[in-house]
Each structure stands twice: as structure tokens, then as C-alpha cells.
Scaffold this active site. Sequence first.
Site, PDB file in Angstrom:
ATOM      1  N   GLU A  18       0.820  -1.199   0.000  1.00 52.49           N
ATOM      2  CA  GLU A  18       0.000   0.000   0.000  1.00 52.49           C
ATOM      3  C   GLU A  18       0.859   1.255   0.000  1.00 52.49           C
ATOM      4  OE1 GLU A  18      -1.486   0.921   4.376  1.00 52.49           O
ATOM      5  OE2 GLU A  18      -1.897  -1.187   3.887  1.00 52.49           O
ATOM      6  N   GLU A  78      -7.611   4.831   7.082  1.00 55.20           N
ATOM      7  CA  GLU A  78      -7.415   3.869   8.161  1.00 55.20           C
ATOM      8  C   GLU A  78      -6.911   4.616   9.390  1.00 55.20           C
ATOM      9  OE1 GLU A  78      -4.934  -0.261   9.136  1.00 55.20           O
ATOM     10  OE2 GLU A  78      -4.203   1.118   7.597  1.00 55.20           O
TER      11      GLU A  78
END
Length: 389
Positions: A191, A303
Site C-alpha cells: 500500500e 485507516e
Amino acid sequence: MIMAFKFIAILLLEITLALFSRAENGLPVKSIQSEDGDVIDCIDIFKQPALSHPALKNHKIQMRPSDNPVMENSLTTKTDQKFYKFVTTQIWQKNGNCPKGTVPIRRTQKKKDQLKKPSFFHRDNGLKSKKDIYLSQMNHSLAILHTEGYRYLGAKTDMVTWNPHVEADDEYSTSRVALMSGAYYDYQDIESGWAVNPRVYGDRQTRFFTYWTTDGSRETGCFDLACPGFVQTSHEIALGAAIYPISTQNGLPYSITVYIYKDLNTSNWWLQYGEKINIGYWPSEIFEGGLKYHAETVQWGGEVYSSKVGTHPHTKTQMGSGAFPIFIYANTGFMKRIRVLQNSMELKFPEYVDAYSEEYDCYRTQYMGDYVEEPEFHFGGPGRNPICP
């Protein structure tokens, strides 16, 4: 005069030999002091940390992708282009640059266990779909757009930058695109995006980051170049360095473009920044199964990590700008030009997406896909508030 020339020649030779010796030993060829306090070391590309990974003992660095994919012509209207006109750079670049043949590495004194995501266990919330393997992880709160059902070879997006408040030093908030495969207790993940992460970076600046793991962060993985794994090739972008400018509620919307894609000739996963800089890649050798071949799911969004996620009182760590999303104003976490790469090797909007928020009262999502030329994904929130006590 002759003596002066000899002296200068000897001095230049000594400097050259000293630089060569430093490069040979993995020491910086050049160091740059950034105005924000960072020190960026320019390390010989062949002496970078990645090459000490056991699986990369005989690895030959791939200097550039086999193909250099670019984003297809934007579908955005002239009105929408305001979200992409203003892009970010990195603060350290104000004070210098690394020479070709080196890679910029942010100097850090953190311990290895501080430079990866905390390991976590699964929360059983009754989800039965395939996406359950990546969602509902203890101490993590997601507000994401999710796709699955195909073999994914890449994912891309534009994301607006913010500087959310992070309450405690062991918490973080990110905006990222992630490609994943495997079961929740042993999943593989690559990511990239931006993050505010005091535990890793020692401050609350917004920084460009990467992350990878092959086992759900139990034993492997780390942010940026903190452990062997990611092979950097670009001398222009430093992983973990602060980015600027940052968007503000009453200012311009600044954004970064992130693209992760698989090189079909080498199976390496390349990371591209700003649609033109190929920063480096995750080598296929560090993966077994799963991401060695393709990703099973792709996530875009935010997140938050905190031990106070899902508890009372909830953490005050924000996601996006810290505001709940109002799509008309694009006032918080915001992504557009969301794309995946599949077997057709064409960048396109996913055929199926699902907007998902684990704590709707704390962090929300808004997906705009109907009656618009280009779908938009908005996400974010303040964390603790009257309806998220």
C-alpha cells in the site's frame, strides 16, 4: 602555479575516493538537511537496505519498468480539474537533491518493531463475505471503497492531502490505496499514500509512505525502507518524507497521485508517484503465492489505528481532514480517478465497488457513482464526538 594545480588535483582525488568509499560501505554519498528537521541521505543504489533481504541475495535491480503505463485521458470536466491542478512535492527538496545513481533515504533512529504496523487479531462481527478477511481488525478502523472478484494487477487514484489530528504517539491516520491477498491472519499487503504517524516518524507531519507485509504484520513488513524489501530506483522521492503543501478547509485542494502496478515481465510491483516518477518496486521474490501473482482485493480510503478504536471513550484521532464528508464541498478525505488494472491491461473504474465504514458514527463514507462523469469517494471524520463518545 603548477604546485597549486597539483594540490587541487590531489584534493579532488581524495574527495572522489572518500565518496566512493562511503558509497561502497553503504554510507551516504551526500546528506541533505531539510528545513523540517529531517536528514535525507543519498545512498548508492546498489548499497540500499532492500538488498540485504535473504530472498534478494542474487537480485538484479530493475532500473525501470518494462512498460511505463500512464493514466488514460481524464474523464473529469473543467470544473472537476480544480481538484488535480495543485499537486504536492516534498519539503527536503527545497534544500537540495540526490545525484543520479543514489536513492534518498530518510535517516531514522527508530527500532525495527516501531516501523511496522502493530500486529492485531480479528474481531468477529458476523461478516461472511470474502472481504471479511481484511476488515474488522482489532484496533483498526477503516472507511474505504472496496472491490473484489477479479485478479488485480494494479490500482491507482488521486487523493487530496490533509493533516488530521492524531491524539496519541502510538496512533496513526492514513489515506491510502492497498492491494491485498490471503487470509486475514496471514494476508499479504502492499500500500501507499499519505500518513500522520508519530510512532514511526516522530512528529505529526503529513508524509508520503509505503507499507508491505507477507504475514498480516506478524513477523514481516515495515513502512518505507525501514526493513529490507522495497527496492528504490528513483533519486527524486524519499519515502517517509514530509509533503507540502497540505490542503486546508479554506484553501486550495492539494493532491498526490499514487499508482501500484505489476510488471508482467518481472512480476515486480512498481510504485509510481505523480504519474511520472517510478519510485521503485516490491520484488516478486519477497512474496510466496498471493501477491507473487496478483491481488485479490483493492481498497481505497482511510485507516485509523488506536487501542481506543471500538471502545469508550473513543480516540480523538481524525481521518481525512477530521470532518464528516460532505461531497458537495470535498471537505475531507477525497479520492477521484479511481482505477484498477486487470487482465485486459486497461486502466478502468472497477466493475463493482462497496463503500464500507466500520464505525459510521466516528468515520463515514460517501460514494458518488451515479449521474456523474467521474465517480468520487469521500471519507473521514473526527473520531470521538457526541455520537461517537
